[in-house]
Write a protein that holds these residues in place. Structure first.
Motif, PDB file in Angstrom:
ATOM      1  N   ALA A 180       0.830  -1.199   0.000  1.00 43.43           N
ATOM      2  CA  ALA A 180       0.000   0.000   0.000  1.00 43.43           C
ATOM      3  C   ALA A 180       0.866   1.251   0.000  1.00 43.43           C
ATOM      4  O   ALA A 180       0.804   2.073   0.901  1.00 43.43           O
ATOM      5  N   LYS A 181       1.695   1.384  -1.003  1.00 42.46           N
ATOM      6  CA  LYS A 181       2.512   2.579  -1.175  1.00 42.46           C
ATOM      7  C   LYS A 181       2.036   3.310  -2.417  1.00 42.46           C
ATOM      8  O   LYS A 181       1.753   2.701  -3.448  1.00 42.46           O
ATOM      9  N   PHE A 182       1.936   4.616  -2.305  1.00 41.86           N
ATOM     10  CA  PHE A 182       1.479   5.419  -3.429  1.00 41.86           C
ATOM     11  C   PHE A 182       2.452   5.291  -4.587  1.00 41.86           C
ATOM     12  O   PHE A 182       3.660   5.498  -4.434  1.00 41.86           O
ATOM     13  N   LEU A 183       1.931   4.961  -5.763  1.00 40.40           N
ATOM     14  CA  LEU A 183       2.779   4.681  -6.923  1.00 40.40           C
ATOM     15  C   LEU A 183       3.005   5.904  -7.807  1.00 40.40           C
ATOM     16  O   LEU A 183       3.828   5.857  -8.712  1.00 40.40           O
ATOM     17  N   GLY A 184       2.271   6.982  -7.520  1.00 41.47           N
ATOM     18  CA  GLY A 184       2.321   8.145  -8.401  1.00 41.47           C
ATOM     19  C   GLY A 184       1.069   8.188  -9.260  1.00 41.47           C
ATOM     20  O   GLY A 184       0.541   7.153  -9.655  1.00 41.47           O
ATOM     21  N   GLU A 185       0.598   9.392  -9.549  1.00 42.98           N
ATOM     22  CA  GLU A 185      -0.677   9.529 -10.249  1.00 42.98           C
ATOM     23  C   GLU A 185      -0.684   8.840 -11.605  1.00 42.98           C
ATOM     24  O   GLU A 185      -1.714   8.344 -12.054  1.00 42.98           O
ATOM     25  N   GLU A 188      -0.740   4.707 -10.676  1.00 45.51           N
ATOM     26  CA  GLU A 188      -1.824   4.073  -9.944  1.00 45.51           C
ATOM     27  C   GLU A 188      -2.792   3.468 -10.951  1.00 45.51           C
ATOM     28  O   GLU A 188      -3.460   4.171 -11.703  1.00 45.51           O
ATOM     29  N   ARG A 211      -6.913  -0.937  -2.796  1.00 46.08           N
ATOM     30  CA  ARG A 211      -5.534  -0.463  -2.672  1.00 46.08           C
ATOM     31  C   ARG A 211      -5.101  -0.242  -1.223  1.00 46.08           C
ATOM     32  O   ARG A 211      -3.927  -0.037  -0.947  1.00 46.08           O
ATOM     33  N   LEU A 213      -5.261   2.253   0.510  1.00 43.63           N
ATOM     34  CA  LEU A 213      -4.586   3.541   0.643  1.00 43.63           C
ATOM     35  C   LEU A 213      -5.564   4.651   0.269  1.00 43.63           C
ATOM     36  O   LEU A 213      -5.960   4.767  -0.891  1.00 43.63           O
ATOM     37  N   MET A 215      -6.950   7.897  -1.102  1.00 42.84           N
ATOM     38  CA  MET A 215      -6.360   8.847  -2.057  1.00 42.84           C
ATOM     39  C   MET A 215      -7.445   9.490  -2.903  1.00 42.84           C
ATOM     40  O   MET A 215      -8.540   8.959  -3.064  1.00 42.84           O
ATOM     41  N   ILE A 217      -7.401  11.439  -6.786  1.00 41.55           N
ATOM     42  CA  ILE A 217      -6.623  11.816  -7.961  1.00 41.55           C
ATOM     43  C   ILE A 217      -7.566  12.414  -8.998  1.00 41.55           C
ATOM     44  O   ILE A 217      -8.590  11.810  -9.338  1.00 41.55           O
ATOM     45  N   ASN A 227      -9.919   6.478  -3.692  1.00 38.20           N
ATOM     46  CA  ASN A 227      -9.778   5.170  -3.067  1.00 38.20           C
ATOM     47  C   ASN A 227     -10.119   5.312  -1.592  1.00 38.20           C
ATOM     48  O   ASN A 227      -9.703   6.267  -0.937  1.00 38.20           O
TER      49      ASN A 227
END
Length: 251
Positions: A180-185, A188, A211, A213, A215, A217, A227
């Motif tokens: 569950a680490k943000f992958l970048g817009e 994702e 996810r 997480l 978020m 976007i 999310n």
């Protein structure tokens, strides 16, 4: 659906009740029930976006024991006239018609479109959508195949349920840490999926779980992907008041 004045629509996902053990998940279950008690006062509808359970399988005459606080509260809310909608996740994808028969809660196996106050939503759990993850997509086809479910049903619940729980707990995603680490817009995959869907039709909101997480976007003109996070680390949920959508934390 037009949302009545002073009413809201609520969304939650990824409780993974039963993980890593039934006892360890009980405090989280009680907190979730408190949330349900809290929101029932002004809820126009409630959406549960999958992985409510860390494992769920419906035999012909048996369902996994436990989770009576959650099931009882859902029954109470449904019986009161507040509609509840359930989308299966990758951990409870073997859900069949138990919720529909016992709780009057419709169950969806694919994302579905809803319109509230002229805002168009695309709602689902989120697993297997977007680019990549081809291994999981192949395995999912095997898991949901009727023959696979028929074979598993022949395992006695005292064998089948502990086995499935053991394998489920091995999935790192329930821990809500490494995966569950943000992958970048731009990476994702559910945001990428949302952007592709917008080439076919306009949606105001894409709301998913999976996810773990929370978020938001921006995926296009007047279009956002949200999310919902989870009820393991974040205790976050979504709420739409008829004008705007927000992700909030339940204390």
């Amino acid at each position: 659906m037009e949302i009545p004045k002073n009413k809201k629509i609520y969304f939650a996902s990824d409780n993974h009740l039963g993980a890593p053990t039934d006892e360890a998940s009980k405090p989280r279950e009680k907190k979730f029930v408190r949330w349900l008690d809290n929101i029932k006062e002004d809820a126009a509808a409630i959406f549960l976006l999958g992985d409510l359970f860390d494992f769920w399988f419906e035999y012909k005459h048996v369902v996994p024991k436990g989770f009576v606080r959650t099931l009882g509260k859902l029954a109470e809310i449904s019986d009161s006239g507040i509609p509840i909608y359930f989308f299966v996740g990758n951990h409870d994808l073997w859900m069949n018609n138990y919720f529909e028969k016992e709780l009057n809660i419709p169950v969806y196996h694919q994302p579905k479109e809803f319109t509230f106050n002229n805002k168009v939503f695309l709602i689902g759990h989120g697993d297997g959508l977007g680019p990549g993850d081809k291994g999981y997509k192949r395995m999912k086809k095997v898991f949901i195949h009727p023959f696979s479910k028929w074979l598993y049903r022949w395992l006695h619940p005292d064998i089948g349920v502990p086995l499935a729980k053991h394998l489920s707990v091995k999935n790192k995603l329930i821990s809500g840490d490494e995966d569950a680490k943000f992958l970048g817009e731009d990476k994702e995959w559910l945001a990428v999926y949302a952007k592709r869907k917008l080439t076919q039709k306009h949606y105001d909101y894409f709301v998913f779980g999976h996810r773990h997480l929370p978020m938001e976007i921006n995926v296009g003109k007047n279009a956002s992907y949200f999310n919902l996070g989870d009820w393991i680390n974040y205790y976050t949920y979504g709420v739409f008041d008829g004008e705007k959508f927000e992700v909030k934390t339940f204390d």
